[in-house]
Enzyme design. Sequence first.
Site, PDB file in Angstrom:
ATOM      1  N   HIS A 154      46.426  44.293  51.624  1.00 54.58           N
ATOM      2  CA  HIS A 154      46.806  43.357  50.560  1.00 54.58           C
ATOM      3  C   HIS A 154      47.598  42.218  51.214  1.00 54.58           C
ATOM      4  O   HIS A 154      48.246  42.426  52.237  1.00 54.58           O
ATOM      5  CB  HIS A 154      47.673  44.139  49.568  1.00 54.58           C
ATOM      6  CG  HIS A 154      48.104  43.384  48.352  1.00 54.58           C
ATOM      7  ND1 HIS A 154      49.149  42.492  48.358  1.00 54.58           N
ATOM      8  CD2 HIS A 154      47.645  43.413  47.078  1.00 54.58           C
ATOM      9  CE1 HIS A 154      49.320  42.008  47.129  1.00 54.58           C
ATOM     10  NE2 HIS A 154      48.414  42.539  46.335  1.00 54.58           N
ATOM     11  N   ASP A 231      52.226  50.936  53.501  1.00 62.18           N
ATOM     12  CA  ASP A 231      52.203  50.283  52.189  1.00 62.18           C
ATOM     13  C   ASP A 231      51.662  51.315  51.201  1.00 62.18           C
ATOM     14  O   ASP A 231      50.459  51.581  51.165  1.00 62.18           O
ATOM     15  CB  ASP A 231      51.302  49.043  52.271  1.00 62.18           C
ATOM     16  CG  ASP A 231      51.080  48.401  50.901  1.00 62.18           C
ATOM     17  OD1 ASP A 231      51.474  48.994  49.885  1.00 62.18           O
ATOM     18  OD2 ASP A 231      50.491  47.301  50.864  1.00 62.18           O
ATOM     19  N   GLN A 234      49.495  51.640  46.392  1.00 62.75           N
ATOM     20  CA  GLN A 234      48.419  52.337  45.674  1.00 62.75           C
ATOM     21  C   GLN A 234      48.472  53.845  45.903  1.00 62.75           C
ATOM     22  O   GLN A 234      47.692  54.581  45.297  1.00 62.75           O
ATOM     23  CB  GLN A 234      47.042  51.800  46.093  1.00 62.75           C
ATOM     24  CG  GLN A 234      46.822  50.341  45.766  1.00 62.75           C
ATOM     25  CD  GLN A 234      46.864  50.057  44.260  1.00 62.75           C
ATOM     26  OE1 GLN A 234      46.759  50.956  43.432  1.00 62.75           O
ATOM     27  NE2 GLN A 234      47.042  48.796  43.903  1.00 62.75           N
ATOM     28  N   LYS A 257      53.540  50.284  39.480  1.00 59.94           N
ATOM     29  CA  LYS A 257      52.225  50.896  39.726  1.00 59.94           C
ATOM     30  C   LYS A 257      52.333  52.419  39.678  1.00 59.94           C
ATOM     31  O   LYS A 257      51.388  53.128  39.995  1.00 59.94           O
ATOM     32  CB  LYS A 257      51.684  50.457  41.086  1.00 59.94           C
ATOM     33  CG  LYS A 257      51.319  48.969  41.146  1.00 59.94           C
ATOM     34  CD  LYS A 257      50.730  48.645  42.506  1.00 59.94           C
ATOM     35  CE  LYS A 257      50.675  47.167  42.795  1.00 59.94           C
ATOM     36  NZ  LYS A 257      49.643  46.445  42.073  1.00 59.94           N
ATOM     37  N   CYS A 395      43.919  39.905  45.845  1.00 57.90           N
ATOM     38  CA  CYS A 395      44.940  39.588  46.856  1.00 57.90           C
ATOM     39  C   CYS A 395      44.582  40.174  48.218  1.00 57.90           C
ATOM     40  O   CYS A 395      45.445  40.750  48.912  1.00 57.90           O
ATOM     41  CB  CYS A 395      46.328  40.052  46.422  1.00 57.90           C
ATOM     42  SG  CYS A 395      46.883  39.284  44.922  1.00 57.90           S
TER      43      CYS A 395
HETATM   44  C1  PLP Z   1      47.948  47.805  48.496  1.00 57.79           C
HETATM   45  C2  PLP Z   1      48.933  46.892  47.823  1.00 57.79           C
HETATM   46  N1  PLP Z   1      50.000  46.457  48.500  1.00 57.79           N
HETATM   47  C3  PLP Z   1      50.922  45.663  47.938  1.00 57.79           C
HETATM   48  C4  PLP Z   1      50.801  45.248  46.638  1.00 57.79           C
HETATM   49  C5  PLP Z   1      51.858  44.379  46.040  1.00 57.79           C
HETATM   50  O1  PLP Z   1      52.543  45.069  45.040  1.00 57.79           O
HETATM   51  P1  PLP Z   1      53.620  44.305  44.129  1.00 57.79           P
HETATM   52  O2  PLP Z   1      52.913  43.111  43.555  1.00 57.79           O
HETATM   53  O3  PLP Z   1      53.980  45.316  43.108  1.00 57.79           O
HETATM   54  O4  PLP Z   1      54.748  43.925  45.022  1.00 57.79           O
HETATM   55  C6  PLP Z   1      49.695  45.649  45.884  1.00 57.79           C
HETATM   56  C7  PLP Z   1      49.501  45.175  44.507  1.00 57.79           C
HETATM   57  O5  PLP Z   1      48.405  45.173  43.992  1.00 57.79           O
HETATM   58  C8  PLP Z   1      48.748  46.503  46.493  1.00 57.79           C
HETATM   59  O6  PLP Z   1      47.679  46.928  45.821  1.00 57.79           O
END
Ligand code: PLP
Length: 437
Positions: A154, A231, A234, A257, A395
């Site tokens: 992401h 990260d 998910q 999430k 993203c």
């Molecule tokens: C794999 C992953 N990393 C990071 C993020 C960013 O999360 P946040 O917008 O809650 O900071 C997301 C959000 O969709 C994600 O799917």
Amino acid sequence: MTAIHEKNKVAAPRPETGRGSKNGAEAVSDMNDRALGLRGDFPILSSTVGRDKLPLVYLDNAATTQKPRSVIDAISGYYERDNSNVHRSIHELGERATALYEAARERARLFVGAESADEIVFTRGTTEAINLVAYSFCAGLKPGDEILLTQMEHHANIVSWQIAARLFGLVVKFVGITDSGELRLEDYERLVGPRTKMVAVTQMSNVLGTVNPIAKIAGIAHSKGIPLLVDAAQGAAHEGIDVASLGADFLAFSGHKAAGPMGIGVLYGKREFLERMTPWQGGGEMIRTVTLEGFEPNDLPYKFEAGTPNVEGAVGLHAALDYLDSVGTDWIREWEKVLSERAIAGLRSIPGLEIFGSARERGGIVSFEVPGIHAHDMAAFLDSRGIAIRAGHHCAHPLAQRLGVVSTARASFFLYNTLSEVDFFIQTVDEARRRLS
Ligand SMILES: Cc1ncc(COP(=O)(O)O)c(C=O)c1O
């Protein structure tokens, strides 16, 4: 209960091993019953959408999950009874709010399996947590040092490091992915070198649903003395987290999430790293002393929590983690696997439809495209039937480029989705194909 949420009577999908001693169809039917029961915990799921007041079918859980009543009540209860600033007010409400905030930190520690609550930093979410590490860790590196990411990240786990690379003269490298959407593990052996100072990888791809072999990657990184950032945006609510068995030196996830509120997230960092890292934001709470000449940073974890924190977010997150543990992340993972296998099997039967990613280990995320139908048109058609999915690049521009697409449609599941919802989703995608192409 509306038609599509009725108890599913159709034949259950092929059984998987490990679902108890009952036969597969019975076990799946029991799980579906449990999901139907859990729906009652989420007030929004009984709402309707659109002019025709259609039952909501919420399949956009990778963007954000819905919140159970216990989380909503915890937040409103906090404002009704306990609201005050934390760590500064010498009065009863101040002490209560501080105790609640710190209890949430201890709850998060338990959820991720950290050794100490000092290793839990509250942030706004995954994005802020990764930005914190990218800045504060990289500030201690030398020009030419390298950060190793992957092509399926992401933007939060790419751009944060690219900014740090610009600031500190670093080099960012990427592990590639196979056509089935798995990491090319051999790239780690090729790309990890004497200048590599950090390996960062997603636990689960938010586009492909691939669940990465984190412990294996940790083994490669650690054998060369390199820390690993995971990260878990998910992964947290769907795969479960244990930083010790994952081998994570840093791990980030977002409350929203994981059945919790927006604006709160967790950064886990091993004490030995957090202690050496420079603070990244200045302000109240993160200092021990300040003079006109300079400052002395506070102890962990406050050194990284400048300013008034999101106390109601922490209180809501505490309730969310209680909720997830009461349902059981093993059960959630297993149920989402049933739902996504059913979705994939159904989507595969739709002529021309392409599913992105066929990794051996995958979670409850399915991205797809029907040639000739823009993902946004697909999402709008599904919305007209009450089904919420996401369409776009999610993203993850570098991944979209690797897949050769501009955007995909994405359905993502959570503990409260049902077999009937999946079937209705498949039928509606097929209807969209017939009507829009
Ligand atoms: C794999 C992953 N990393 C990071 C993020 C960013 O999360 P946040 O917008 O809650 O900071 C997301 C959000 O969709 C994600 O799917």
